[in-house]
Scaffold this motif. Structure first.
Motif, PDB file in Angstrom:
ATOM      1  N   MET A   1     -11.660  79.599 -11.080  1.00 55.04           N
ATOM      2  CA  MET A   1     -12.751  80.265 -11.806  1.00 55.04           C
ATOM      3  C   MET A   1     -12.208  81.327 -12.734  1.00 55.04           C
ATOM      4  O   MET A   1     -11.201  81.961 -12.451  1.00 55.04           O
ATOM      5  N   GLY A   2     -12.863  81.567 -13.803  1.00 51.46           N
ATOM      6  CA  GLY A   2     -12.413  82.591 -14.752  1.00 51.46           C
ATOM      7  C   GLY A   2     -13.150  82.486 -16.057  1.00 51.46           C
ATOM      8  O   GLY A   2     -12.524  82.446 -17.120  1.00 51.46           O
ATOM      9  N   HIS A   3     -14.472  82.433 -15.951  1.00 46.91           N
ATOM     10  CA  HIS A   3     -15.254  82.333 -17.177  1.00 46.91           C
ATOM     11  C   HIS A   3     -15.654  83.728 -17.668  1.00 46.91           C
ATOM     12  O   HIS A   3     -16.387  84.439 -17.003  1.00 46.91           O
ATOM     13  N   LEU A   4     -15.143  84.068 -18.845  1.00 48.12           N
ATOM     14  CA  LEU A   4     -15.403  85.401 -19.394  1.00 48.12           C
ATOM     15  C   LEU A   4     -16.504  85.313 -20.428  1.00 48.12           C
ATOM     16  O   LEU A   4     -16.461  84.444 -21.302  1.00 48.12           O
ATOM     17  N   SER A   5     -17.504  86.192 -20.335  1.00 48.38           N
ATOM     18  CA  SER A   5     -18.429  86.207 -21.464  1.00 48.38           C
ATOM     19  C   SER A   5     -18.707  87.608 -21.979  1.00 48.38           C
ATOM     20  O   SER A   5     -18.798  88.572 -21.222  1.00 48.38           O
ATOM     21  N   PHE A   6     -18.743  87.670 -23.300  1.00 44.74           N
ATOM     22  CA  PHE A   6     -18.971  88.923 -24.019  1.00 44.74           C
ATOM     23  C   PHE A   6     -20.359  88.850 -24.615  1.00 44.74           C
ATOM     24  O   PHE A   6     -20.665  87.915 -25.348  1.00 44.74           O
ATOM     25  N   ASN A   7     -21.170  89.833 -24.280  1.00 45.65           N
ATOM     26  CA  ASN A   7     -22.557  89.771 -24.709  1.00 45.65           C
ATOM     27  C   ASN A   7     -22.931  91.003 -25.528  1.00 45.65           C
ATOM     28  O   ASN A   7     -23.196  92.061 -24.968  1.00 45.65           O
ATOM     29  N   GLY A   8     -22.870  90.875 -26.838  1.00 47.79           N
ATOM     30  CA  GLY A   8     -23.228  91.998 -27.712  1.00 47.79           C
ATOM     31  C   GLY A   8     -22.407  93.246 -27.461  1.00 47.79           C
ATOM     32  O   GLY A   8     -22.925  94.363 -27.490  1.00 47.79           O
ATOM     33  N   VAL A   9     -21.104  93.057 -27.222  1.00 43.61           N
ATOM     34  CA  VAL A   9     -20.256  94.185 -26.837  1.00 43.61           C
ATOM     35  C   VAL A   9     -19.926  95.093 -28.019  1.00 43.61           C
ATOM     36  O   VAL A   9     -19.518  94.629 -29.079  1.00 43.61           O
ATOM     37  N   SER A  10     -20.154  96.372 -27.845  1.00 47.66           N
ATOM     38  CA  SER A  10     -19.787  97.367 -28.861  1.00 47.66           C
ATOM     39  C   SER A  10     -19.003  98.481 -28.201  1.00 47.66           C
ATOM     40  O   SER A  10     -19.123  98.715 -26.996  1.00 47.66           O
ATOM     41  N   LYS A  11     -18.190  99.133 -29.014  1.00 46.04           N
ATOM     42  CA  LYS A  11     -17.478 100.305 -28.503  1.00 46.04           C
ATOM     43  C   LYS A  11     -17.435 101.367 -29.585  1.00 46.04           C
ATOM     44  O   LYS A  11     -16.955 101.137 -30.690  1.00 46.04           O
ATOM     45  N   VAL A  12     -17.989 102.514 -29.271  1.00 46.02           N
ATOM     46  CA  VAL A  12     -17.940 103.652 -30.183  1.00 46.02           C
ATOM     47  C   VAL A  12     -17.118 104.740 -29.509  1.00 46.02           C
ATOM     48  O   VAL A  12     -17.458 105.195 -28.420  1.00 46.02           O
ATOM     49  N   TYR A  13     -16.003 105.099 -30.147  1.00 41.46           N
ATOM     50  CA  TYR A  13     -15.195 106.195 -29.614  1.00 41.46           C
ATOM     51  C   TYR A  13     -15.708 107.512 -30.159  1.00 41.46           C
ATOM     52  O   TYR A  13     -16.286 107.563 -31.253  1.00 41.46           O
ATOM     53  N   ASP A  14     -15.450 108.538 -29.400  1.00 37.73           N
ATOM     54  CA  ASP A  14     -15.786 109.869 -29.874  1.00 37.73           C
ATOM     55  C   ASP A  14     -14.481 110.529 -30.300  1.00 37.73           C
ATOM     56  O   ASP A  14     -13.666 110.885 -29.452  1.00 37.73           O
TER      57      ASP A  14
ATOM     58  N   ILE B   1     -19.722  92.863 -20.514  1.00 34.08           N
ATOM     59  CA  ILE B   1     -18.698  91.831 -20.325  1.00 34.08           C
ATOM     60  C   ILE B   1     -18.837  91.346 -18.896  1.00 34.08           C
ATOM     61  O   ILE B   1     -18.947  92.149 -17.975  1.00 34.08           O
ATOM     62  N   SER B   2     -18.866  90.027 -18.729  1.00 33.75           N
ATOM     63  CA  SER B   2     -18.920  89.569 -17.344  1.00 33.75           C
ATOM     64  C   SER B   2     -17.897  88.490 -17.086  1.00 33.75           C
ATOM     65  O   SER B   2     -17.495  87.740 -17.987  1.00 33.75           O
ATOM     66  N   LEU B   3     -17.445  88.445 -15.853  1.00 30.01           N
ATOM     67  CA  LEU B   3     -16.474  87.453 -15.419  1.00 30.01           C
ATOM     68  C   LEU B   3     -17.149  86.631 -14.327  1.00 30.01           C
ATOM     69  O   LEU B   3     -17.571  87.181 -13.307  1.00 30.01           O
ATOM     70  N   ASP B   4     -17.264  85.335 -14.577  1.00 27.64           N
ATOM     71  CA  ASP B   4     -17.963  84.437 -13.654  1.00 27.64           C
ATOM     72  C   ASP B   4     -19.334  84.992 -13.279  1.00 27.64           C
ATOM     73  O   ASP B   4     -19.727  84.996 -12.107  1.00 27.64           O
ATOM     74  N   GLY B   5     -20.007  85.522 -14.285  1.00 30.73           N
ATOM     75  CA  GLY B   5     -21.378  85.968 -14.081  1.00 30.73           C
ATOM     76  C   GLY B   5     -21.527  87.370 -13.520  1.00 30.73           C
ATOM     77  O   GLY B   5     -22.629  87.892 -13.432  1.00 30.73           O
TER      78      GLY B   5
END
Ligand SMILES: Nc1ncnc2c1ncn2[C@@H]1O[C@H](COP(=O)(O)OP(=O)(O)OP(=O)(O)O)[C@@H](O)[C@H]1O
Ligand SMILES: [Mg+2]
Lengths: 265, 249
Positions: free
Chosen positions: B1-14, B64-68
């Motif tokens: 198993m190892g299903h990675l999913s990215f769902n609307g991922v954002s990153k704002v640094y300060d 971000i999720s890994l295998d759900g």
């Protein structure tokens, strides 16, 4: 045929750094034998010759006097060192937890610039003359270099090492013990070396005023009897012992941390 | 198993009060056992993306999720291979590989077996008792790969793992990686800014735009391995990716 020649040459090369020192000692001997007595017999008392010192040292070793004082000094240095080792966990905590650093740093910054010797009057009132007071002064000389180097060592730990360990499943305790401590160790050892050196200097000062044994006491006591030979033998013993402590620790560290670049140099 | 999913991922640094958007609305999936390369210019957020999968950073938007299951914090189901190797200098090759297994509380006997297997897998038999600074750059990177694989992660993360190597070493390490990956299939996420590296290694390439990083395109690489750089299909892909990368500069 060739080997003996090269061996002599190698031996000569090893002695070379001591050439000037030997010349100096020889000159000292000559001055004491032939020049000072002509100038003023008083001067011969103030500056004994190397041969006289050798004789005095031999006598002091034979009677066990030198060893007795040396042992007392070393014992105080060792006890203070064991106590000063608390600076290692405290330093690791300060390097790791920003909040702890924030609270402790001002305290240490106020205490640190006070020379250990400035504590002597108060410490005599607190502990009286003797071992505890001496050890307290030595402790103060040791604790800050150890602390500051430990904090610096922890802060310099490569962030990726910590990340790698965390991603391999290390929790907080394993991280501190197995990664942070190890990575900071070369710098901590530098702190220990500096601390032992500072402690040794503070020791002699503490014993000058607050002890009735030890090398510092020995030279101050000899002064009142005008035994300059004992004073100088004591001074040399202090210097040589300090050097031996440093060399021993360096060798020990190199043996224990064979992977460290900092300590290898 | 190892299903990675990215769902609307954002990153704002300060950045000392000023917000810096490193990544904006990144959505894609990496299926179990797939080799995905992330390609983009310097500063487009590749490392940031990887650090969020590893759990070193948290997304400011999306998930971000890994295998759900949502990723939270670092753990040995996602191990990272760093550009600077990040090997423990005080530990031998064997001890470096052992670290994660000890954290996982693998029994000693089994541990030895796993270590030996991985030392062998990366071709370092005979070097198990050396310290990292007695090894070449390529060998160190092999140790890092072995250390990351030994804990049986579900996802292997690599941040420009071969960038510090010379051309020849890099090429042989790339081949080596493909060989290892085919022997022990794993979900792999590899960050690179080398177009060739992406085409040589990956099943598909996620091309990110310049800052803030957004997905420009996902390009599948349907070439048989080992891949031939003179193959017209390879060259066509290279042209396509170069176009994507340089477009809009
Ligand atoms: N801790 C941080 N604080 C503020 N800004 C950051 C931080 N980390 C990264 N950034 C910014 O976010 C952007 C993306 O950084 P990142 O390191 O993810 O890029 P990258 O694609 O890996 O670049 P490179 O190819 O040079 O490694 C950059 O503009 C960087 O300056
Ligand atoms: Mg990067």
């Amino acid at each position: 045929m060739a080997p003996p020649v090269t061996r002599t040459a190698a031996f000569g090369r090893r002695l070379r750094p001591f050439a000037f020192l030997a010349t100096l000692v020889a000159a000292w001997e000559l001055v004491c034998r032939f020049w000072l007595p002509v100038l003023d017999p008083q001067f011969s008392i103030l500056l004994p010759s190397p041969s006289v010192l050798l004789l005095t040292a031999g006598k002091m070793i034979a009677t066990g006097e030198l060893l007795h004082h040396l042992a007392d000094s070393l014992r105080r240095e060792a006890i203070a060192f064991l106590l000063a080792l608390v600076a290692v966990p405290v330093g690791i905590g300060m390097g790791w937890w920003r909040g702890l650093h924030e609270q402790l740093y001002p305290v240490f910054e106020i205490l640190r610039p006070i020379p250990p010797l400035a504590w002597i009057p108060l410490s005599i009132l607190w502990f009286g003359l003797g071992d505890v007071q001496n050890e307290f002064i030595i402790f103060l000389g040791m604790v800050f270099p150890i602390l500051l180097n430990t904090v610096a060592g922890v802060r310099q730990v490569d962030r990726n090492l910590i990340r790698a360990a965390r991603s391999l499943g290390a929790g907080q305790a394993a991280l501190l013990r197995r990664v942070v401590l190890k990575a900071a160790l070369p710098q901590i050892v530098i702190g220990l070396r500096v601390g032992l050196g500072f402690g040794w200097m503070a020791l002699v000062a503490a014993e000058l005023v607050g002890a009735n044994s030890g090398l510092g006491f020995l030279i101050n006591d000899a002064r009142s009897l005008l035994r300059t030979d004992i004073v100088i033998v004591g001074m040399l013993a202090i210097g040589i012992t300090g050097l031996i402590i440093d060399l021993a620790l360096r060798r020990l560290a190199r043996g224990l941390l064979p992977w460290s670049r900092e300590l290898r140099g | 198993m190892g299903h990675l999913s990215f769902n609307g991922v954002s990153k704002v640094y300060d950045d000392r009060g000023a917000p810096v958007t490193a990544l904006a609305n990144v959505t894609f999936d990496i299926a179990d056992g797939e080799f995905c390369a992330i390609l983009g210019h310097s500063g487009c957020g590749k490392t940031t993306l990887l650090n969020m999968v590893a759990g070193f950073e948290t997304p400011t938007g999306g998930a971000i999720s890994l295998d759900g299951r949502a990723v939270a914090g670092p753990g040995w189901d996602r191990t990272m291979i760093f550009q600077d190797y990040a090997l423990f200098p005080w530990a031998t090759v064997r001890e470096n590989i052992a670290f994660g297994l000890e954290m996982k509380k693998v029994p000693a006997a089994e541990r030895t077996e796993i270590i030996d297997h991985h030392v062998d897998l990366v071709g370092l038999s005979g070097f198990a008792d050396r310290y990292p600074d007695e090894l070449s750059g390529g060998m160190r990177q092999r140790v890092a790969i072995a250390r990351a694989l030994a804990v049986s992660p579900r996802v292997l993360l690599m941040d420009e793992p071969f960038a510090a190597l010379d051309d020849q070493n890099r090429r042989s390490m790339q081949n080596e990686l493909v060989r290892i990956w085919r022997r022990e299939p794993k979900t792999v996420m590899l960050v690179t800014h080398s177009i060739d590296e992406a085409i040589l290694l990956a099943d598909y390439v996620v091309v990110l735009s310049s800052r803030p990083g957004r997905i420009k395109q996902v390009v599948p690489i349907r070439l048989d391995r080992p891949r031939d750089e003179d193959d017209p299909d390879y060259l066509a892909l290279k042209r396509q990716l170069r176009g994507l990368i340089h477009d809009g500069e």
